[in-house]
Design a protein around this motif. Sequence first.
Motif, PDB file in Angstrom:
ATOM      1  N   ARG A 101       0.838  -1.206   0.000  1.00 41.14           N
ATOM      2  CA  ARG A 101       0.000   0.000   0.000  1.00 41.14           C
ATOM      3  C   ARG A 101       0.868   1.249   0.000  1.00 41.14           C
ATOM      4  NH1 ARG A 101      -5.272   1.116   3.893  1.00 41.14           N
ATOM      5  NH2 ARG A 101      -5.919   3.072   2.885  1.00 41.14           N
ATOM      6  N   ASP A 106      -2.936  -1.061  -5.374  1.00 41.72           N
ATOM      7  CA  ASP A 106      -4.279  -1.389  -4.905  1.00 41.72           C
ATOM      8  C   ASP A 106      -4.533  -2.889  -4.851  1.00 41.72           C
ATOM      9  OD1 ASP A 106      -4.660   1.310  -4.834  1.00 41.72           O
ATOM     10  OD2 ASP A 106      -6.315   1.359  -6.278  1.00 41.72           O
ATOM     11  N   LEU A 131      -5.771  -2.485  -0.437  1.00 46.77           N
ATOM     12  CA  LEU A 131      -6.428  -1.419   0.313  1.00 46.77           C
ATOM     13  C   LEU A 131      -7.205  -1.970   1.503  1.00 46.77           C
ATOM     14  CD1 LEU A 131      -7.732   0.854  -2.594  1.00 46.77           C
ATOM     15  CD2 LEU A 131      -5.632   1.069  -1.266  1.00 46.77           C
TER      16      LEU A 131
END
Length: 439
Positions: A101, A106, A131
């Motif tokens: 991250r 993502d 995420l």
Amino acid sequence: MSFRVDRRRSLQQLGLGLMAAGVGSAVPLGVAHAQFRVEIAGVGATRIPVAVAPFRGEDRSPQPVSAIIRANLERSGLFRLVDASGERLDEAARPALADWRARSVDALAAGSVGGLADGRYDVRYQLWDVLKQQGMGGHSLVVPAGDLRLAAHRISDEIFEKLTGEKGVFATRIAYVSKVRNRHTLFVADSDGEGAQAALTSVQPIISPAWAPDGRQLAYVSFETGKANVIVQDVFSGRRRVVAGFRGTNSAPAWSPDGRQLVVTLSRDGGSQLYLIGADGEGLRRLTQSNSIDTEATWAPNGASIYFVSDRGGGPQIYQVPVQGGAVRRVTFQGGYNISPAISPDGRWMTYIGQVDGGAFRVHLMELANGQVKVLTDTRDDERPSFAPNSRLIIYATRAQGRDVLMTTTLDGRIKARLATAAADVREPVWGPFITAPR
């Protein structure tokens, strides 16, 4: 006939011309031919940052599975690939998702390719939502060596769908025609152009291939008997049949959405007009009644109407007519020369070739609800665009460095991928449908 089978031929020749006889040979798919390379160019807008680590053991397999997945995702235009080349991960790993991250990733994918005692390969992968700091599932496929590319495409489709909610098209196929000297070959290939297999070879032209909705048959125009006939061929067995071999020319086949009919252009009654005919060659019915050249038809996805090209207004433009017959409606008004329409499977878009100022022929995209048009390409000799079955990409033919090549583009025109051979000119591309039956 197509309005631009040859860039140097007149409109009258395209509507009524004949070509010399030749010999053709249909074959079931199975023999691989020269492969393509994919070159990504362009910068997309907002794209999902994704990392795909090298799959453990793929260096000992015949195909670079992770590289195929990365190329697929990037070519879709929806993803930005983050470099993960130095990572040592597989589907059983517990990656430090917080670190990924921090690298603005993502989603992360990793996997493995393992050889089995019987010569097959076990391909596995896992996808993580960086995420949300959690796994998104994975899959294991056991395939023969010849299906490793297909396994990579299917994994790409699963990743695409998990991240976007839409079906991926990487495991679908395309068809196109190549020419080497006087030898014409109809090929079927993976959606990225790799793994090409010959369906038909001939010393005379093969034009206008069109996929049946079942993904098992191709209609095309062959000149091998001394005149243009419409042929339907089973791409697996090689069996084929003439569905339109009437007096005059028989050309430009397009399948109905239910696969029961084709619309074709025939000159049996004089000029080139549109006719409906059953997929078995029975039940011929004339659709258009004009003194002009009506050709290059394509069906609306709901099966209720047909789009086609006609010079009834003076120059070639795109029109629409109900399948049951009736009033013809003009669709294109921007520019004086618009041909080769294709309707997106979702019914929202029409792509076509339009001539722009300066004489270049470029891929255009129209939103059918409001008629708004944009030009997607900056090349000069584009031909025959065709939508991917998820309506997200368009494949087309063009000229590059003195050669006929194939390209794909996203609908915003930002991401283009070139699929090029070293030994052949390639034209007449058409993207196949989603298929559920084993390939």
